[in-house]
Write a protein that holds these residues in place. Structure first.
Motif, PDB file in Angstrom:
ATOM      1  N   ARG A 266       0.843  -1.204   0.000  1.00 57.10           N
ATOM      2  CA  ARG A 266       0.000   0.000   0.000  1.00 57.10           C
ATOM      3  C   ARG A 266       0.873   1.247   0.000  1.00 57.10           C
ATOM      4  O   ARG A 266       1.825   1.345   0.773  1.00 57.10           O
ATOM      5  N   ALA A 285      -6.907   4.043   4.145  1.00 57.12           N
ATOM      6  CA  ALA A 285      -7.244   3.519   5.474  1.00 57.12           C
ATOM      7  C   ALA A 285      -6.389   2.287   5.694  1.00 57.12           C
ATOM      8  O   ALA A 285      -6.719   1.199   5.223  1.00 57.12           O
ATOM      9  N   SER A 286      -5.283   2.476   6.375  1.00 59.84           N
ATOM     10  CA  SER A 286      -4.342   1.367   6.524  1.00 59.84           C
ATOM     11  C   SER A 286      -3.490   1.568   7.763  1.00 59.84           C
ATOM     12  O   SER A 286      -2.825   2.606   7.909  1.00 59.84           O
ATOM     13  N   GLY A 287      -3.540   0.576   8.631  1.00 63.33           N
ATOM     14  CA  GLY A 287      -2.737   0.646   9.854  1.00 63.33           C
ATOM     15  C   GLY A 287      -1.257   0.746   9.516  1.00 63.33           C
ATOM     16  O   GLY A 287      -0.497   1.469  10.159  1.00 63.33           O
ATOM     17  N   TYR A 347      -2.559  -9.705  -5.317  1.00 63.91           N
ATOM     18  CA  TYR A 347      -3.132  -8.960  -4.194  1.00 63.91           C
ATOM     19  C   TYR A 347      -4.476  -9.554  -3.769  1.00 63.91           C
ATOM     20  O   TYR A 347      -4.631 -10.006  -2.629  1.00 63.91           O
ATOM     21  N   ASN A 352      -4.896 -11.950  -0.369  1.00 61.72           N
ATOM     22  CA  ASN A 352      -6.097 -11.654   0.425  1.00 61.72           C
ATOM     23  C   ASN A 352      -7.180 -12.728   0.429  1.00 61.72           C
ATOM     24  O   ASN A 352      -8.080 -12.688   1.278  1.00 61.72           O
ATOM     25  N   ASP A 402       4.911  -6.908   5.597  1.00 56.67           N
ATOM     26  CA  ASP A 402       3.655  -7.657   5.480  1.00 56.67           C
ATOM     27  C   ASP A 402       3.643  -8.853   4.537  1.00 56.67           C
ATOM     28  O   ASP A 402       4.595  -9.119   3.813  1.00 56.67           O
ATOM     29  N   HIS A 404       2.205  -9.572   1.870  1.00 59.89           N
ATOM     30  CA  HIS A 404       2.230  -9.489   0.408  1.00 59.89           C
ATOM     31  C   HIS A 404       3.598  -9.873  -0.138  1.00 59.89           C
ATOM     32  O   HIS A 404       3.725 -10.204  -1.309  1.00 59.89           O
ATOM     33  N   HIS A 426       2.379  -7.413   9.722  1.00 61.05           N
ATOM     34  CA  HIS A 426       1.380  -6.582  10.414  1.00 61.05           C
ATOM     35  C   HIS A 426       0.160  -7.403  10.814  1.00 61.05           C
ATOM     36  O   HIS A 426      -0.776  -6.867  11.392  1.00 61.05           O
ATOM     37  N   ILE A 427       0.158  -8.663  10.456  1.00 56.87           N
ATOM     38  CA  ILE A 427      -1.000  -9.510  10.772  1.00 56.87           C
ATOM     39  C   ILE A 427      -0.548 -10.623  11.730  1.00 56.87           C
ATOM     40  O   ILE A 427       0.653 -10.824  11.925  1.00 56.87           O
ATOM     41  N   ARG A 538     -11.639  -0.566   8.132  1.00 51.24           N
ATOM     42  CA  ARG A 538     -11.881  -1.025   6.765  1.00 51.24           C
ATOM     43  C   ARG A 538     -12.989  -2.051   6.887  1.00 51.24           C
ATOM     44  O   ARG A 538     -13.059  -2.780   7.906  1.00 51.24           O
TER      45      ARG A 538
END
Ligand code: F6P
Length: 750
Positions: A266, A285-287, A347, A352, A402, A404, A426-427, A538
């Motif tokens: 992102r 909108a992204s942490g 993506y 996802n 992350d 990805h 991040h997850i 989100r």
């Protein structure tokens, strides 16, 4: 006061205490010796004089008795002597025999021996004092055959004991004083010399120059400790909290102004062409962006990301580069262009529909398609190319972000063997059984282990990752170090709980909290006595938005006082809408809100306001500042920065956070009301408690939470990772030096 003086003082005090203890012991011992000596003397004197005394006593020759007593008193320690009859009458005595110890005074103390048929007395003695000093008085029975004649009283001068004790005390004190001085001087000298030796040795070790093998086992610990202490207290010279400047200084100091290249899917600034033809800059909108954008502004460097905005190409140069933030130009955003197929496969597909549900426990089944995997590999390679184009030199610092890019660390390592690669997830990371369903589990793990440091939000996720490696790879696990060694190369696996910037820049242009509340209430048409709840997400099935709405419904069912008064606003940014599951979620959330609203609507009153749109950060922060309660109900979340942003926004120290226990944030923000979002009874009760919480209690919780956020902000997060990266670089360089002549620098670290 210097360390040496403090040390010497401590030494003198300890020796003083020691001296006092020694004096007491010496005094007691010498006194008991003197007393024993005295008793012996009495026995001696009396056995010498007994015969004479008996014969004069029998004859009742008092003058002769007096002479014998005078002889006895010639001993310099015996001051006076007297002879007393069994009826306690005074028979004879030396001159000036003290009346205080006369026959009638001493006699009653003599007791008959327990087993004596003739009532013979037992000798008696006592310590006493006269105006001239201490004395010792003894009464010795005089017995002829088995017949008691009377007793002799002897008064001994004890002042010599006191004199000797004083002399001993003085000598001892003088000796200890000399000893104390000598010992402290010697100690200071030796400690200085040995401290210098020790610190020289440590310094040599830290610089990697020492040959002493005995230090080797502790070398790593010492280096870590030194770095940690330096990091915590010295980075900005003041020991104060982490700021962009302090982070910059840390980078300069530890990484010598190395350029940082960050890779994230992102981008922090998206150029979108609006319907009016104008180009707008959108903050996603992204942490991840919330956390890393302030870090990049502080560090400069390059952010490599997918250029997904409709006006991204025309806003960048021919290499896909654009300086950001607009008007500030702090760092470079390098955009990577993807074809629609690549974006769909990499993506939407593998990242996802595959990895996202794989890593989140939210009851969504992961979908793995070979075609998606192919695209995922291709795109990771494409990003590796972009990184290589952006770096300067052959040992850059690359921060990979992350899920990805799980293959990217290994790809970079192959192309730039001397690069320092850090990867942060991040997850959450699932347990090994769950992770094992991924058909490409081995490739993913090996790809990630190309990084020198692998970061997760919590130790729990680190442990899950280590378990996965243990189960699916032939690698050596170092549990004590939290590290994996794969083909001779080490990856440290560490917890770095991410955070938000402090202070938040979006607050700069916002009015005070009261005014934000007034504006938001006016926008929503709420009366001034209304109570406002807030959700910001989100629109993702892991966020528990449905459970959140159900908790609001339960609140209104159970606590009628809130009906007509409590409104819950959900800011929901549409996300990943090409994926069926996300589209379905959109529909479900909308119809759930409509159902609940239909139940409780009353005139203009609706309990749930669903604002499904992208909101720019200033708008989001205005809502944070207006709300009475913010409910974060994620079913599973690595950290969740909405929870931290809410706290950062509330400089008025009002508002209550209700937080899901399944977020990483719940481990840190213990001031929140922590709930299980699936438990609607508990969640609705927590909402009620939050809405009823008195202002003082809100203030206490908010103050404490804000103090935590101020200290543990994102600059600290980045600082810790960068310092660890610096240590890793140093280790790699040392190992490289050790392996001089080794043609393959990939094999240097063990
Ligand atoms: O929090 C996980 C994450 O994927 C982040 O990487 C990102 O900030 C956020 O979710 C948003 O996701 P996306 O970039 O897919 O909109």
């Amino acid at each position: 006061m210097s360390r040496a003086v403090r040390f010497a003082m401590a030494m003198i005090v300890s020796l003083g205490l020691l001296t006092w203890g020694a004096l007491t012991i010496v005094q007691r011992t010498t006194r008991s010796w003197f007393e024993k000596d005295l008793r012996l003397r009495v026995d001696l004197v009396m056995s010498g004089a007994r015969q004479a005394l008996l014969s004069h006593w029998e004859k009742d020759d008092r003058r002769a008795l007096e002479r014998v007593l005078a002889d006895i008193a010639r001993d310099e320690r015996i001051m006076a002597a007297a002879a007393c009859g069994t009826d306690l009458s005074f028979l004879a005595g030396t001159d000036e025999f003290p009346e205080a110890f006369g026959c009638v005074r001493v006699g009653p103390h003599l007791r008959p021996a327990a087993d004596s048929p003739a009532d013979l007395w037992v000798p008696w003695s006592v310590k006493a004092s006269l105006p001239g000093g201490p004395v010792h008085v003894s009464a010795v029975p005089i017995v002829g055959g088995s017949q008691p004649f009377g007793f002799v009283v002897l008064v001994h001068d004890l002042s010599f004991v006191a004199r000797r004790e004083a002399l001993t005390r003085r000598s001892l004190l003088a000796a200890f004083a000399v000893l104390a001085m000598a010992a402290s001087i010697l100690t200071v000298i030796f400690s200085r010399l040995s401290w210098r030796d020790w610190s020289d040795e440590i310094r040599r070790f830290l610089q990697g120059d020492s040959e002493r093998p005995e230090f080797r086992p502790i070398l790593g610990d010492v280096r870590r400790l030194v770095d940690r202490v330096m990091l915590e207290h010295e980075a900005d010279g003041s020991g104060a909290g982490w700021t962009p400047d302090r982070l910059k200084q840390t980078l300069n100091r530890y990484l010598h102004r190395e350029k940082v290249v960050l890779v994230a899917n992102r981008e922090p600034y998206i150029h979108e062409r609006g319907p009016d033809g104008r180009i707008d800059v959108v903050h996603p909108a992204s942490g991840l962006v919330t956390a890393l954008e302030p870090v990049m502004r502080a560090c400069s460097g390059v952010w490599v990301a997918h250029g997904g905005g409709s006006a991204d190409r025309e806003s960048a140069d021919r290499h896909g580069r654009v300086r950001v933030p607009p008007d500030e130009n702090s760092y470079v955003l390098r955009r990577v262009w993807l074809s629609p197929e690549e974006e769909r496969g990499y993506y939407y597909g593998f990242a996802n529909e595959g990895l996202w549900p794989l890593c989140h426990l939210a009851h969504a089944r992961p979908t793995f398609r070979t075609e998606d995997w192919r695209h995922y590999q291709e795109v990771n390679r494409k990003f590796a190319d972009a990184v290589c184009e952006e770096v300067e030199g052959e040992d850059p610092i690359v921060l990979v972000q992350d899920y990805h890019f799980t293959l990217l660390p290994r790809l970079i390592r192959k192309r730039l063997p001397r690069a320092t690669v850090l990867m942060f997830l991040h997850i959450p990371w699932p347990n090994s059984e769950r992770f094992g369903v991924c058909p490409w589990r081995q490739e993913l793990l090996e790809g990630m282990l190309g990084a020198g440091i692998l970061g997760f939000h919590t130790q729990y996720h680190c442990n899950n990752f280590l378990d996965s490696v243990d189960r699916y790879l032939e690698a050596r696990l170092d549990r004590a170090e939290n590290a994996v060694v794969l083909r001779g190369r080490q990856t440290l696996v560490r917890a770095y709980p991410i955070s938000v910037e402090w202070p938040v820049r979006w607050l700069r242009d916002l009015p005070p909290a009261q005014e934000c509340r007034r504006q938001v209430f006016a926008e929503l048409g709420l009366p001034p006595n209304a109570l406002l709840g807030l959700g910001v997400d989100r629109l993702d099935y892991t966020k528990g938005v449905e459970e959140r709405f159900l908790a609001v419904e339960r609140l209104l069912d159970r606590f009628p006082e809130f009906r007509g008064r409590f409104t819950f606003v959900q800011l929901a940014a549409p996300s990943r809408t090409l994926i069926d599951r996300y589209r379905q979620l959109n529909e479900r959330v909308e119809s759930l809100a409509a159902r609940i609203n239909a139940r409780f609507e009353d005139g203009p009153y609706r309990p749930i306001v669903l604002l499904r749109a992208h909101h720019e950060p200033p708008a989001v922060f205005r809502y944070y500042r207006a709300a009475d309660v913010c409910y974060v109900s994620s079913l599973h979340d690595g950290m969740n920065l909405v929870a931290k942003e809410f706290g950062a926004a509330r400089d008025d120290e009002r508002g209550v956070l209700v937080l899901s226990e399944f977020t990483g944030a719940a481990r840190e923000l213990t001031e929140a009301l922590i709930v299980n979002p699936y438990d609607l009874e508990q969640a609705s009760e927590a909402l009620a408690a939050a809405l009823r919480m008195p202002p003082e209690a809100q203030r206490d919780r908010m103050r404490s939470m804000r103090a935590f956020l101020a200290e543990f902000n994102v600059y600290r997060w980045a600082g810790r990772m960068l310092v660890d990266a610096a240590r890793l670089r140093r280790q790699e360089r040392l190992a490289g030096r050790l392996h001089d002549g080794d043609p393959d620098p990939r094999a240097v670290l063990s």
